[in-house]
Write a protein that holds these residues in place. Structure first.
Motif, short mmCIF file in Angstrom:
data_model
loop_
_atom_site.label_atom_id
_atom_site.label_comp_id
_atom_site.label_asym_id
_atom_site.label_seq_id
_atom_site.Cartn_x
_atom_site.Cartn_y
_atom_site.Cartn_z
N MET A 1 4.62 5.00 -0.20
CA MET A 1 4.91 5.76 1.01
C MET A 1 4.52 4.97 2.26
O MET A 1 5.22 5.02 3.28
CB MET A 1 4.15 7.10 0.98
N SER A 2 3.41 4.25 2.19
CA SER A 2 2.99 3.43 3.33
C SER A 2 4.05 2.38 3.65
O SER A 2 4.37 2.13 4.82
CB SER A 2 1.64 2.77 3.03
N ASP A 3 4.61 1.79 2.60
CA ASP A 3 5.66 0.79 2.79
C ASP A 3 6.92 1.44 3.37
O ASP A 3 7.56 0.89 4.28
CB ASP A 3 5.98 0.12 1.46
N PHE A 4 7.28 2.62 2.87
CA PHE A 4 8.48 3.31 3.35
C PHE A 4 8.35 3.73 4.81
O PHE A 4 9.36 3.78 5.54
CB PHE A 4 8.76 4.54 2.49
N MET A 5 7.13 4.07 5.25
CA MET A 5 6.93 4.54 6.63
C MET A 5 6.93 3.39 7.64
O MET A 5 7.03 3.62 8.84
CB MET A 5 5.63 5.33 6.74
N GLU A 6 6.83 2.16 7.16
CA GLU A 6 6.84 1.01 8.05
C GLU A 6 8.27 0.51 8.21
O GLU A 6 8.87 -0.01 7.27
CB GLU A 6 5.95 -0.10 7.50
N GLY B 1 6.23 -0.83 14.25
CA GLY B 1 4.80 -0.80 14.49
C GLY B 1 4.17 0.58 14.40
O GLY B 1 2.97 0.72 14.67
N PHE B 2 4.95 1.60 14.05
CA PHE B 2 4.42 2.96 14.02
C PHE B 2 4.23 3.48 12.59
O PHE B 2 4.03 4.68 12.38
CB PHE B 2 5.35 3.92 14.77
N GLY B 3 4.28 2.59 11.62
CA GLY B 3 4.12 3.02 10.23
C GLY B 3 2.80 3.71 9.98
O GLY B 3 2.74 4.75 9.30
N ALA B 4 1.70 3.17 10.53
CA ALA B 4 0.38 3.77 10.33
C ALA B 4 0.31 5.15 10.97
O ALA B 4 -0.33 6.06 10.42
CB ALA B 4 -0.70 2.87 10.93
N ASN B 5 0.98 5.32 12.12
CA ASN B 5 1.00 6.63 12.77
C ASN B 5 1.74 7.66 11.91
O ASN B 5 1.33 8.82 11.80
CB ASN B 5 1.67 6.53 14.14
N ARG B 6 2.86 7.22 11.31
CA ARG B 6 3.61 8.14 10.45
C ARG B 6 2.78 8.55 9.24
O ARG B 6 2.78 9.72 8.85
CB ARG B 6 4.92 7.48 10.01
N MET B 7 2.09 7.59 8.64
CA MET B 7 1.24 7.90 7.49
C MET B 7 0.11 8.86 7.89
O MET B 7 -0.22 9.79 7.15
CB MET B 7 0.66 6.62 6.91
N ALA B 8 -0.48 8.63 9.07
CA ALA B 8 -1.55 9.51 9.53
C ALA B 8 -1.05 10.93 9.71
O ALA B 8 -1.75 11.91 9.38
CB ALA B 8 -2.14 8.98 10.84
N PHE B 9 0.18 11.07 10.22
CA PHE B 9 0.78 12.40 10.38
C PHE B 9 0.95 13.08 9.03
O PHE B 9 0.62 14.26 8.86
CB PHE B 9 2.13 12.28 11.10
#
Length: 262
Positions: A199-204, A208-216
């Motif tokens: 999922m972390s890979d898919f959200m990136e 540069g907002f992949g970490a923000n999407r994962m945090a959400f």
């Protein structure tokens, strides 16, 4: 009170003495509720529907704490259905492909149908992420090739519904696979790690907002409403088992995030 006397000198009882006994006056009545129920206007609730009758029976659900018959597949999303010995909400059962109209399929049926469809169209290209393929190989070894699909469906329903493998999943593993609870927990831990990695890979997406999407997603998985939590848990499980594409993950994120856009 004066009693009437007949010609032979016998006391004649008042007609009102026995009005309710055996309905001697010949009065009739209608049970309106029973008539409406017979027409299907009411569902019949009872606490006496046992597991044998409820199991794989599309006309029986648990609603508001009691089992009841529902006519013509008149389901509500939160209704609990018993499928192959496990209770699962109607909403979740449909998302897992276990309900088609007013008929049920067991997890094993769904798997077999998928396998037959693959046979008809040849061997498809394996597009799963590397982590999902590795986990699949590990699960095949741990669970056995024949038992792995049904076991994963059983674990998946538990995870999506409750956020973890519960009593039913552990019982399934013990009865069907001979696996102790510790081994099942290790499998669950591996699935969590793999699902998070994918999922972390898919959200990136390169912005540069992949970490923000994962945090959400993590925040909504912990404090979101029941539907949000179930969707996110399902995404994690599908990612871990190689059933989620990058496109599907992006669409699911957009769906979850849209209500919170400024």
């Amino acid at each position: 009170m004066t009693n009437a006397i007949d010609a032979a000198g016998n006391v004649v009882p008042h007609a009102s003495d026995n009005l309710t006994e055996d309905n001697q006056m010949g009065f009739s009545y209608r049970d309106i509720t029973a008539e409406e129920r017979a027409k299907g206007h009411f569902s019949t609730a009872t606490t006496y529907i046992d597991d044998a009758e409820a199991n794989n029976n599309p006309s029986v659900v648990t609603r508001d704490g009691s089992r009841q018959h529902v006519p013509n597949g008149d389901y509500q999303p939160s209704d609990l259905l018993m499928i192959d010995g496990m209770e699962v909400t109607y909403e979740m059962a449909t998302s897992l492909g276990l309900v088609k109209g007013d008929t049920f399929s067991t997890p094993e049926d769904v798997f077999r149908a998928g396998a037959e469809n693959q046979d008809d169209h040849g061997e498809p290209e394996d597009t799963r992420p590397e982590a999902a393929r590795l986990l699949s190989d590990q699960l095949q070894l741990a669970l056995g090739a024949d038992a792995a699909p049904a076991a994963l469906e059983t674990f998946g329903m538990d995870i999506v519904e409750n956020g973890e493998i519960g009593e039913a999943g552990f019982q399934f593993a013990a009865d069907k696979l001979g696996m102790p609870e510790k081994a099942v927990r290790e499998i669950y831990s591996d699935m969590q790690e793999t699902g998070s990695q994918i999922m972390s890979d898919f959200m990136e997406t390169g912005d540069g907002f992949g970490a923000n999407r994962m945090a959400f997603l993590v925040e909504k998985a912990e404090s979101g409403n029941q539907k949000e939590q179930a969707i996110i848990r399902n995404l994690w499980f599908m990612a871990a088992t190689g059933k989620l594409s990058r496109t599907d993950a992006a669409e699911a994120f957009d769906y979850l995030y849209k209500p919170y856009e400024a």
